[in-house]
Design an enzyme around this catalytic site. Structure first.
Site, PDB file in Angstrom:
ATOM      1  N   ASP A 275      32.736  -9.753   4.631  1.00 26.78           N
ATOM      2  CA  ASP A 275      33.378  -9.916   5.866  1.00 26.78           C
ATOM      3  C   ASP A 275      33.877 -11.483   6.068  1.00 26.78           C
ATOM      4  OD1 ASP A 275      33.811  -9.706   8.668  1.00 26.78           O
ATOM      5  OD2 ASP A 275      32.061  -8.587   8.915  1.00 26.78           O
TER       6      ASP A 275
ATOM      7  N   ASP B 147      37.816 -10.615   9.860  1.00 25.72           N
ATOM      8  CA  ASP B 147      37.451 -10.779  11.212  1.00 25.72           C
ATOM      9  C   ASP B 147      38.560 -11.190  12.205  1.00 25.72           C
ATOM     10  OD1 ASP B 147      35.163 -10.691  12.841  1.00 25.72           O
ATOM     11  OD2 ASP B 147      35.612 -13.060  13.349  1.00 25.72           O
TER      12      ASP B 147
ATOM     13  N   GLU C  15      40.256  -6.390  10.930  1.00 23.52           N
ATOM     14  CA  GLU C  15      39.825  -5.957  12.455  1.00 23.52           C
ATOM     15  C   GLU C  15      40.808  -6.513  13.390  1.00 23.52           C
ATOM     16  OE1 GLU C  15      36.024  -6.788  15.586  1.00 23.52           O
ATOM     17  OE2 GLU C  15      36.772  -8.574  14.179  1.00 23.52           O
TER      18      GLU C  15
ATOM     19  N   HIS D 243      28.469  -2.783  14.036  1.00 19.99           N
ATOM     20  CA  HIS D 243      27.469  -3.929  14.571  1.00 19.99           C
ATOM     21  C   HIS D 243      27.967  -4.368  16.157  1.00 19.99           C
ATOM     22  CE1 HIS D 243      30.811  -6.168  13.054  1.00 19.99           C
ATOM     23  NE2 HIS D 243      30.289  -7.120  13.558  1.00 19.99           N
ATOM     24  N   ASP D 244      29.228  -4.048  16.486  1.00 19.91           N
ATOM     25  CA  ASP D 244      29.574  -4.374  17.692  1.00 19.91           C
ATOM     26  C   ASP D 244      29.827  -3.440  18.843  1.00 19.91           C
ATOM     27  OD1 ASP D 244      30.296  -7.145  16.985  1.00 19.91           O
ATOM     28  OD2 ASP D 244      32.520  -6.507  16.352  1.00 19.91           O
TER      29      ASP D 244
END
Ligand code: GLC
Length: 500
Positions: free
Chosen positions: A83, A179, A233, A292-293
């Protein structure tokens, strides 16, 4: 990264821990791992606040632990993507520490400064500008106040990023998850955003024209190395916006949150998204229901129903696209709930709690608000066994363990051939075996009676999948069809996959 496996008892996952679980992942059939950030960071935002792009955070191990992990993963045919957070750095970064010293510091223009703030909002709530008293200027932070946005209109920043990419590619990573990559502030336009119905329209802070230039540089750098992969993302609910970033010279694939993070289950909505991705996107979409969000799919979409969760898994492993599974989905992990402000570790949850208090909500209401936005609810430790701390650590855990771990863990589910774990294993094995499921195009994609139905074909082979969220029905198979998984008496929340 922090929640998978802790080898040294400090309560945080680490590289040695993950390395010890590679056999498990290989057995599950996993072909790639996306690691959330592991670079040096004060970790106010789960490591998305990088302080040094070249150093591994000591919590997770050292470079040698990383190299061993990578080597062992590759040995098992598992690729690893990292990431990379290129929109902002932690304020602890040397760059920011230098930048803040004086207006003529060589690093000053690595960040975005203004004498007076404009109306831009932080995505975590409140204004996106913070006064730095040293030189009486405001710096821009699209997320937390401790994370300052990089100034992508400065060519020096672009050069730095290129070096960082090369460093990690040379280290052997197979690619990147970029990200919030469409949020880069690239064009130096700092005009106020217009408002519509009380909501800010992100005309000048996201999707700027320079974003594509930045992506081109990133892709060209990555393409200099063979067989690498980029997933971006993209924060946007518009499929047309997503589509424009997915191309040979930009990103390989992008996350579509209209599909992946739908707030509640709707078979029709899932189908509509599949269809719109098929119509609009020229390349493979991504298929995922967790990260994870967001709250775990088990609670958000499957209402705790294991069969429904398995049916959703059947969809992501057989529909056209690149599937991503969030750790623990294969054992049906649940959200954890914070019972106090202290139990909310995530900054987004904390910010919303505090904003609620400022709006004169009661502490109970504020806790509800904080919990709603607390992304840590899906970050509890992986449940390996019924041992203390779910076998994640021998000593402690940075976040609480889900209370169901005694019955719901890898060790227990591996003994039960009817468990969700085995459903995942079968589905992954099938996908790894059948080229049609990897590369096939849709011959049809339909929705009727709450069933999602598609036929995919590749090199003369055809596979049909019916995922049934409606009433039980009997499926008539075409002559000569061979069932790969499931049965013709198709109960609710079950699927059938056959070749014909
Ligand atoms: C991405 C990450 C999220 C993080 C944010 C800011 O959306 O997935 O966890 O808080 O970027 O870096």
């Amino acid at each position: 990264m922090p929640s998978y496996a802790d080898s040294n008892g400090d309560g945080y996952g680490d590289f040695k821990g993950i390395t010890s679980k590679l056999d498990y992942l290989q057995d599950l059939g996993v072909k790639g791992i996306w690691l959330t950030p592991f670079l040096k960071s004060p970790k106010v935002d789960n490591g998305y606040d990088v302080a040094d792009y070249y150093e591994i955070d000591p919590t997770y191990g050292n470079k040698q632990d990383f190299d061993t992990f990578l080597k062992e993963a590759h040995k098992r045919g598992i690729k690893v993507i990292m990431d990379l957070v290129l929109n902002h750095t932690s304020k602890d970064s040397q760059w920011f520490q230098e930048a803040k010293k004086s207006k003529d510091n060589p690093y000053r223009d690595y960040y975005i400064w203004k004498d007076k703030p404009n109306n831009w909002e932080s995505f975590f709530g409140g204004t996106a500008w913070e006064l730095d008293v040293t030189n009486n200027q405001y710096y821009y932070h699209k997320f937390d106040v401790r994370m300052a946005d990089l100034n992508w209109s400065n060519p020096k920043v672009v050069d730095e990023v290129q070096k960082i990419l090369q460093f990690w590619l040379d280290a052997g990573v197979d690619g990147f998850r970029l990200d919030v990559i469409n949020f880069l502030t690239t064009d130096g336009i700092l005009a106020d955003n217009p408002m519509k119905d009380g909501n800010q329209q992100h005309l000048y802070d996201i999707d700027q024209s320079g974003v594509k230039e930045a992506m081109k540089m990133i892709k060209a750098t990555v393409n200099a190395y063979p067989n690498r992969f980029i997933v971006g993302e993209i924060g946007s609910d518009k499929i047309q916006v997503l589509k424009q970033y997915q191309s040979e010279e930009l990103l390989d694939v992008v996350f579509n949150f209209n599909f992946g993070s739908i707030p509640a289950f709707s078979a029709e909505r899932i189908f509509n998204e599949l269809q719109s991705m098929e119509k609009v996107m020229s390349n493979y979409p991504t298929l995922f229901f967790g990260s994870h969000d967001m709250p775990r799919m088990m609670d958000r979409l499957a209402d705790g129903n294991l069969e429904k969760a398995s049916a959703l898994a059947a969809l992501i492993f057989t529909a056209k696209g690149v599937p991503f599974v969030y750790y623990g989905e294969e054992i049906g992990m649940h959200n954890i709930i914070a019972h106090s402000f202290e139990e909310i570790a995530d900054i987004q949850g904390k910010t919303h709690y505090q904003l609620a208090l400022q709006k004169r909500k009661t502490p109970e209401e504020a806790l509800l608000e904080g919990n709603k936005n607390n992304r840590d609810k899906s970050r509890s430790p992986m449940q390996w066994s019924a041992n203390e701390f779910a076998g994640f650590s021998i000593e402690k855990s940075w976040i609480k363990v889900s209370p169901d771990f005694k019955d719901n863990n890898v060790e227990v589910l591996r003994k039960d051939k009817n468990s969700i774990f085995y459903k995942y294993k079968e589905l992954i094995a099938l996908r790894n075996k059948e080229k049609v499921l990897q590369y096939g195009k849709y011959d049809r994609l339909e929705f009727k009676d709450n069933q999602i139905l598609y036929t995919r074909s590749f090199e003369g082979e055809r596979i049909t999948v019916i995922v049934n969220f409606g009433k039980p029905t009997k499926i008539e198979l075409p002559k000569g069809a061979k069932i790969l998984l499931g049965e013709t008496h198709l109960r609710t929340n079950k699927s059938i996959i056959y070749k014909h």
